[in-house]
Scaffold this active site. Structure first.
Site, PDB file in Angstrom:
ATOM      1  N   ARG A 151       0.871  -1.194   0.000  1.00 15.10           N
ATOM      2  CA  ARG A 151       0.000   0.000   0.000  1.00 15.10           C
ATOM      3  C   ARG A 151       0.900   1.233   0.000  1.00 15.10           C
ATOM      4  NH1 ARG A 151      -5.268   1.623   3.550  1.00 15.10           N
ATOM      5  NH2 ARG A 151      -6.090   0.077   2.116  1.00 15.10           N
ATOM      6  N   HIS A 165      -7.346   0.642  -6.430  1.00 14.14           N
ATOM      7  CA  HIS A 165      -7.578  -0.150  -5.206  1.00 14.14           C
ATOM      8  C   HIS A 165      -8.191  -1.507  -5.618  1.00 14.14           C
ATOM      9  CE1 HIS A 165      -7.852  -1.134  -1.137  1.00 14.14           C
ATOM     10  NE2 HIS A 165      -8.708  -0.242  -0.680  1.00 14.14           N
ATOM     11  N   GLN A 220      -9.778  -4.052  -3.056  1.00 15.69           N
ATOM     12  CA  GLN A 220     -11.083  -3.590  -2.572  1.00 15.69           C
ATOM     13  C   GLN A 220     -12.176  -3.997  -3.563  1.00 15.69           C
ATOM     14  OE1 GLN A 220     -12.157  -1.751   0.272  1.00 15.69           O
ATOM     15  NE2 GLN A 220     -14.133  -2.345  -0.590  1.00 15.69           N
ATOM     16  N   ASP A 251     -17.732   6.527  -0.992  1.00 17.06           N
ATOM     17  CA  ASP A 251     -16.359   6.546  -0.475  1.00 17.06           C
ATOM     18  C   ASP A 251     -16.195   7.886   0.242  1.00 17.06           C
ATOM     19  OD1 ASP A 251     -13.660   6.130   0.031  1.00 17.06           O
ATOM     20  OD2 ASP A 251     -13.016   6.141  -2.065  1.00 17.06           O
ATOM     21  N   ARG A 276     -13.423  -8.599   1.972  1.00 18.17           N
ATOM     22  CA  ARG A 276     -12.015  -8.262   1.736  1.00 18.17           C
ATOM     23  C   ARG A 276     -11.131  -9.463   2.111  1.00 18.17           C
ATOM     24  NH1 ARG A 276      -9.949  -3.247   1.621  1.00 18.17           N
ATOM     25  NH2 ARG A 276      -8.222  -4.426   0.744  1.00 18.17           N
TER      26      ARG A 276
END
Ligand code: CP
Ligand code: NVA
Length: 327
Positions: free
Chosen positions: A109, A136, A139, A232, A313
């Protein structure tokens, strides 16, 4: 379980994998999820070692990869910003070569996509992007699994992303739409629209005839018949200096029961990658009470699937590590 074309591969962006491979990842995730529900563990990564590098903070990505690795029989080891100081004392290239000789896979990340791409070029083991400024993908694998669980299909499924249309999550959803045939609508004010050239490029490469990506500032256009409304934060990690201007741009697109009603469907679900500002139970929200991107009534309401999505996830991280390391 047969040979997978994913063995030895990276996931730096969903563009790295084909539609069939994404489906294979989702199928494996659904299978391991089902097995885990019965207490079954499939230790296909026994004796393997996984590195998890976090240059930005994380909760979900970290716990997902740690538990997914452990349940698959592997040992996860964490590295924070202070442990690895790229370019301060050692180059990205040198650190990648060290990690590649010791670990069987690396979750990364970070900030610029170029850094993770450089790392992956030199590591020689699978590298998975756990979020960067542009993408991402781990995700969105969980998001796709959640959509599939709720609607039984992805092709032609209308999904509305609402918020900063230029961010990592929005762009990754757009890639998924092009690959798998989602009917994605990006609802954002004009200054936060994604680059039209990038969207046109995705559609030109679309793998599904159902793929559609509509970018609009009109809630009516974006929401009609949508199966899922996806939120988000308005200010992504590293952009905190833009909080005021972002709130001013996005306040009219807060997800309220009224906005949800714009889909005209009773079965529309609410998704969010989390963390979310939905109440004043955080210091940040108390300092900026108008930063809430969603009403608590929606977030906590019967159509919200955010915690199922968050659990997914872990199942998708497991599938990703298993298929790219062991095949
Ligand atoms: N959704 C997500 O990536 O959460 P974290 O930032 O907590 O890992
Ligand atoms: N767009 C958000 C996603 C967090 C999971 C960010 O980058 O901060």
């Amino acid at each position: 379980m047969g040979y997978s074309t994913l063995k030895g591969r990276n996931l730096l962006s969903l563009r790295d994998v084909g539609a069939d491979e994404i489906t294979e990842l989702l199928d494996r995730a659904a299978d391991t999820k089902e097995r885990a529900a019965h207490g079954e563990r499939v230790p296909v990564l026994a004796g393997r070692n996984i590195a998890l590098i976090f240059l930005k903070p994380s909760c979900r990505t970290r716990i997902s990869f740690v538990v997914a690795a452990t349940q698959s029989g592997a040992h996860p080891e964490l590295f924070g910003r202070e442990d690895i100081r790229f370019g301060v004392k050692e180059s990205v290239r040198d650190i990648a070569r060290v990690f590649g000789r010791v670990f069987d896979g690396v979750m990364f990340r970070g900030f610029e996509h170029a850094t993770i791409a450089e790392f992956a070029r030199h590591a020689g083991v699978p590298v998975w992007n756990g979020l960067c400024d542009s993408y991402h993908p781990t995700q969105v694998l969980a998001d796709l699994l959640t959509l599939r669980e709720n609607f039984g299909r992805l092709e032609g499924l209308p999904v509305t992303y609402v918020g900063d249309g230029r961010n990592n999550v929005a762009y990754t959803l757009a890639i998924a739409a092009a690959k798998l045939g989602l009917d994605l609508r990006v609802l954002a004010p004009e200054p936060l629209h994604p680059n039209p050239g990038s969207i046109a490029e995705l559609l030109a490469e679309a793998e599904s005839p159902h793929a559609a990506i509509t970018v609009t500032a009109s809630p009516d256009r974006a929401l009609a018949d949508s199966a899922a409304v996806y939120g988000d934060v308005w200010v992504s990690m590293g952009e905190e200096a833009h909080t005021r201007e972002r709130v001013d741009l996005l306040r009219d697109l807060k997800v309220t029961p009224d906005l949800m009603a714009g889909t005209g469907r009773a079965d529309t679900i609410y998704l969010h990658c989390l963390p979310a500002f939905h109440d004043l139970d955080t210091e940040t929200a108390r300092a900026h009470p108008d930063i809430l991107e969603v009403d608590d009534e929606v977030f906590e309401g019967p159509r919200s699937r955010v915690f199922e999505q968050s659990e997914n996830r872990m199942h998708t991280a497991k599938a990703l590590m298993q298929l790219t390391i062991a095949g």
